[in-house]
Design a protein around this motif. Structure first.
Motif, short mmCIF file in Angstrom:
data_model
loop_
_atom_site.label_atom_id
_atom_site.label_comp_id
_atom_site.label_asym_id
_atom_site.label_seq_id
_atom_site.Cartn_x
_atom_site.Cartn_y
_atom_site.Cartn_z
N MET A 143 66.75 69.05 59.68
CA MET A 143 67.86 69.06 58.56
C MET A 143 69.26 68.50 59.33
O MET A 143 69.36 68.61 60.49
CB MET A 143 68.19 70.66 58.38
N GLY A 144 70.03 67.95 58.40
CA GLY A 144 71.45 67.74 58.66
C GLY A 144 71.90 66.80 57.83
O GLY A 144 71.38 66.53 56.64
N VAL A 145 73.20 66.33 57.94
CA VAL A 145 73.77 65.34 56.94
C VAL A 145 72.93 64.04 56.92
O VAL A 145 72.32 63.63 57.80
CB VAL A 145 75.32 65.14 57.20
N SER A 146 73.44 63.27 56.07
CA SER A 146 72.68 62.02 55.96
C SER A 146 73.20 61.09 57.13
O SER A 146 74.34 61.13 57.59
CB SER A 146 73.39 61.14 54.61
N GLY A 147 72.45 60.29 57.78
CA GLY A 147 72.96 59.51 59.05
C GLY A 147 72.61 60.47 60.25
O GLY A 147 72.75 59.89 61.24
N SER A 148 72.15 61.68 60.25
CA SER A 148 71.97 62.41 61.69
C SER A 148 70.74 61.98 62.27
O SER A 148 70.54 62.40 63.43
CB SER A 148 71.87 63.90 61.34
N GLY A 149 69.68 61.40 61.34
CA GLY A 149 68.59 60.91 62.14
C GLY A 149 67.37 61.53 61.69
O GLY A 149 66.30 61.80 62.58
N LYS A 150 67.19 62.46 60.68
CA LYS A 150 66.21 63.26 60.07
C LYS A 150 64.96 62.51 60.22
O LYS A 150 64.02 63.08 60.48
CB LYS A 150 66.64 63.66 58.77
N THR A 151 64.99 61.16 59.51
CA THR A 151 63.65 60.64 59.40
C THR A 151 63.15 60.13 60.95
O THR A 151 62.08 60.26 61.04
CB THR A 151 63.93 59.39 58.58
N VAL A 152 63.97 59.45 61.66
CA VAL A 152 63.65 59.04 62.87
C VAL A 152 63.20 60.28 63.74
O VAL A 152 61.95 60.08 64.45
CB VAL A 152 64.75 58.60 63.67
N ILE A 153 64.01 61.26 63.80
CA ILE A 153 63.46 62.45 64.73
C ILE A 153 62.16 63.22 64.10
O ILE A 153 61.46 63.44 64.77
CB ILE A 153 64.67 63.52 64.81
N GLY A 154 62.46 63.28 62.79
CA GLY A 154 61.24 63.72 62.04
C GLY A 154 59.91 63.27 61.97
O GLY A 154 58.90 63.89 62.34
N SER A 155 59.85 62.03 62.00
CA SER A 155 58.61 61.46 61.95
C SER A 155 58.00 61.40 63.61
O SER A 155 56.82 61.64 63.50
CB SER A 155 58.92 59.90 61.23
N ALA A 156 58.63 61.28 64.36
CA ALA A 156 58.31 61.18 65.68
C ALA A 156 57.99 62.70 66.07
O ALA A 156 57.01 62.88 67.03
CB ALA A 156 59.56 60.82 66.69
N LEU A 157 58.53 63.63 65.76
CA LEU A 157 58.31 65.12 65.92
C LEU A 157 57.11 65.38 65.31
O LEU A 157 56.05 65.99 65.96
CB LEU A 157 59.29 65.99 65.42
N ALA A 158 56.80 64.67 64.13
CA ALA A 158 55.40 65.16 63.59
C ALA A 158 54.37 64.53 64.35
O ALA A 158 53.20 65.18 64.59
CB ALA A 158 55.58 64.45 62.15
N GLU A 159 54.58 63.33 64.70
CA GLU A 159 53.52 62.70 65.89
C GLU A 159 53.46 63.66 66.87
O GLU A 159 52.25 63.85 67.47
CB GLU A 159 53.83 61.25 66.11
N ALA A 160 54.42 64.06 67.68
CA ALA A 160 54.37 64.67 68.79
C ALA A 160 53.69 65.96 68.41
O ALA A 160 52.91 66.45 69.40
CB ALA A 160 55.80 65.19 69.31
N LEU A 161 53.67 66.71 67.31
CA LEU A 161 53.14 67.95 67.15
C LEU A 161 51.55 67.62 66.39
O LEU A 161 51.25 68.75 65.85
CB LEU A 161 53.95 68.71 66.21
N ALA A 162 51.29 66.62 66.21
CA ALA A 162 49.96 66.13 65.75
C ALA A 162 49.93 66.50 64.34
O ALA A 162 48.99 67.35 63.94
CB ALA A 162 48.83 66.54 66.43
N GLY A 163 51.15 66.27 63.58
CA GLY A 163 51.15 66.67 62.35
C GLY A 163 51.37 65.52 61.23
O GLY A 163 51.52 64.38 61.59
N ARG A 164 51.89 65.86 59.93
CA ARG A 164 52.21 64.99 58.90
C ARG A 164 53.60 65.20 58.82
O ARG A 164 54.44 66.05 58.92
CB ARG A 164 51.48 65.48 57.63
N PHE A 165 54.31 63.85 58.63
CA PHE A 165 55.54 63.85 58.27
C PHE A 165 56.03 63.59 56.68
O PHE A 165 55.22 62.72 56.16
CB PHE A 165 56.44 62.67 59.16
N ALA A 166 56.84 64.18 56.01
CA ALA A 166 57.20 64.17 54.74
C ALA A 166 58.63 63.73 54.61
O ALA A 166 59.71 64.29 55.28
CB ALA A 166 56.76 65.31 53.98
#
Length: 183
Positions: free
Chosen positions: A18-41
């Protein structure tokens, strides 16, 4: 096998970045999903056309505009939990009432809050190509932002730091081997 004795690989997580627009949710979230062996939405894909039109026209969303969007995200969270999958989803979740609404979808929900300075967020949004959220709405995002309180047990990351290091730290914290706050 009991959850407390399961290996980290066997654990499943539901995480909202979570966070405001431009905080990096997509960048961090997609990489975190990969690190946790999960799916990103990407939470933006759950917005109804009316919300996208409103933001594209430079009008901030109101609470009543967000309820249906949050409910659609909650359905995605519930379905991921029902299927036993790890899900990392990007969602601004700016207010506590929004986060509380999402918490109803999963008792195992974790939040990762990307804390960012207004000027950094504005520069990032201005540099995006083809996104419906204009930089002119950054101030409204910060006006609505209610950072998570200590009782929400959210992981706080400095969104201006190196994303690779932040993802590694977040994954480690989620897996249970790091403290909760790093800002």
């Amino acid at each position: 096998m009991h959850p407390e004795t399961a290996s980290p690989e066997a654990k499943r997580f539901i995480v909202v970045v979570m966070g405001v627009s431009g905080s990096g949710k997509t960048v961090i979230g997609s990489a975190l999903a990969e690190a946790l062996a999960g799916r990103f939405a990407e939470g933006d894909r759950f917005h109804p056309p009316e919300n996208i039109a409103r933001m594209s026209a430079g009008m901030p969303l109101r609470d009543e505009d967000r309820w249906g969007w949050l409910d659609a995200i909650a359905v995605e969270i519930s379905e991921a939990e029902r299927r036993g999958e790890t899900l990392v989803i990007a969602c601004s979740a700016l207010k506590r009432i929004y986060r509380d609404r999402l918490r109803l979808a999963s008792r195992n929900l974790r939040f990762v809050y990307l804390k960012v300075a207004r000027n950094v967020a504005a520069a990032r949004v201005a540099a995006r190509k083809g996104h419906f959220m204009p930089a002119s709405l950054i101030d409204s995002q910060f006006a609505d932002l209610e950072p998570p309180l200590p009782d929400e047990d959210a992981l706080t990351l400095d969104a201006a730091r190196d994303p690779v290091g932040q993802v590694a730290f977040a994954a480690s914290a989620i897996l249970g081997s790091a403290p909760v706050v790093r800002a």
